[in-house]
Scaffold this motif. Structure first.
Motif, PDB file in Angstrom:
ATOM      1  N   THR A  53      28.182  29.086  -6.555  1.00  0.00           N
ATOM      2  CA  THR A  53      28.148  30.157  -5.551  1.00  0.00           C
ATOM      3  C   THR A  53      26.786  30.842  -5.550  1.00  0.00           C
ATOM      4  OG1 THR A  53      30.510  30.509  -5.858  1.00  0.00           O
ATOM      5  CG2 THR A  53      29.286  32.273  -4.765  1.00  0.00           C
ATOM      6  N   GLN A  54      26.251  31.125  -6.733  1.00  0.00           N
ATOM      7  CA  GLN A  54      24.930  31.755  -6.836  1.00  0.00           C
ATOM      8  C   GLN A  54      23.852  30.814  -6.312  1.00  0.00           C
ATOM      9  OE1 GLN A  54      24.403  32.862 -10.948  1.00  0.00           O
ATOM     10  NE2 GLN A  54      26.062  34.367 -10.893  1.00  0.00           N
ATOM     11  N   GLU A  55      23.956  29.538  -6.659  1.00  0.00           N
ATOM     12  CA  GLU A  55      22.965  28.570  -6.183  1.00  0.00           C
ATOM     13  C   GLU A  55      22.985  28.464  -4.662  1.00  0.00           C
ATOM     14  OE1 GLU A  55      23.603  24.944  -8.391  1.00  0.00           O
ATOM     15  OE2 GLU A  55      22.523  25.740 -10.117  1.00  0.00           O
ATOM     16  N   GLN A  56      24.179  28.434  -4.079  1.00  0.00           N
ATOM     17  CA  GLN A  56      24.272  28.332  -2.623  1.00  0.00           C
ATOM     18  C   GLN A  56      23.718  29.575  -1.946  1.00  0.00           C
ATOM     19  OE1 GLN A  56      25.206  25.386  -1.017  1.00  0.00           O
ATOM     20  NE2 GLN A  56      24.138  26.503   0.604  1.00  0.00           N
ATOM     21  N   ALA A  57      23.960  30.749  -2.523  1.00  0.00           N
ATOM     22  CA  ALA A  57      23.409  31.990  -1.960  1.00  0.00           C
ATOM     23  C   ALA A  57      21.882  31.950  -1.977  1.00  0.00           C
ATOM     24  CB  ALA A  57      23.919  33.201  -2.737  1.00  0.00           C
ATOM     25  N   ALA A  58      21.298  31.448  -3.066  1.00  0.00           N
ATOM     26  CA  ALA A  58      19.841  31.348  -3.168  1.00  0.00           C
ATOM     27  C   ALA A  58      19.290  30.350  -2.151  1.00  0.00           C
ATOM     28  CB  ALA A  58      19.440  30.950  -4.589  1.00  0.00           C
TER      29      ALA A  58
END
Length: 98
Positions: A53-58
Motif C-alpha cells: 500500500t505504501q509502495e503504491q502510494a509512492a
C-alpha cells in the motif's frame, strides 16, 4: 515488491531517496546501482517499503514528478531477466570448444 526509480540525477544519494519516499511510508531499503568500470551512479535505483500500500502510494504520487531537475520515472520493478549462461560462448554442449 520493489519500486524502480528512473531518470535520477547522478548526484542523488540513498539518503535523498529515503527522504522523498518516507513521505509515503517506511522505507526499508534503497539500492543505487553503479557502473562497474567507472563507479558512477547509473541514473536509476530501487526502493523497498514496508507495505504494498505504501509502495503504491509512492508510485502514484511520484511517477512523473520533477525532482533535482528531472522528471522521475517511478513504477513497480520487474524481475531481472535471465540473460542466459554468459560463460558458455564458444563451447559445445560437452563444455569443450570444437
Amino acid at each position: 515488491m520493489s519500486i524502480y526509480v528512473g531518470n535520477l540525477s547522478y548526484q542523488v544519494t540513498s539518503e535523498d531517496l529515503t527522504q522523498v519516499f518516507a513521505e509515503y511510508g517506511t522505507v526499508t531499503r534503497v539500492q543505487l546501482p553503479t557502473d562497474r568500470e567507472t563507479g558512477r551512479l547509473r541514473g536509476f535505483g530501487f526502493v523497498e517499503m514496508e507495505s504494498d500500500t505504501q509502495e503504491q502510494a509512492a508510485i502514484d504520487a511520484l511517477d512523473g514528478a520533477e525532482w533535482m531537475g528531472r522528471a522521475m520515472k517511478v513504477n513497480k520493478a520487474r524481475p531481472r531477466e535471465d540473460r542466459g549462461n554468459r560463460g558458455s560462448w564458444g563451447k559445445s554442449s560437452s563444455g569443450y570448444s570444437q
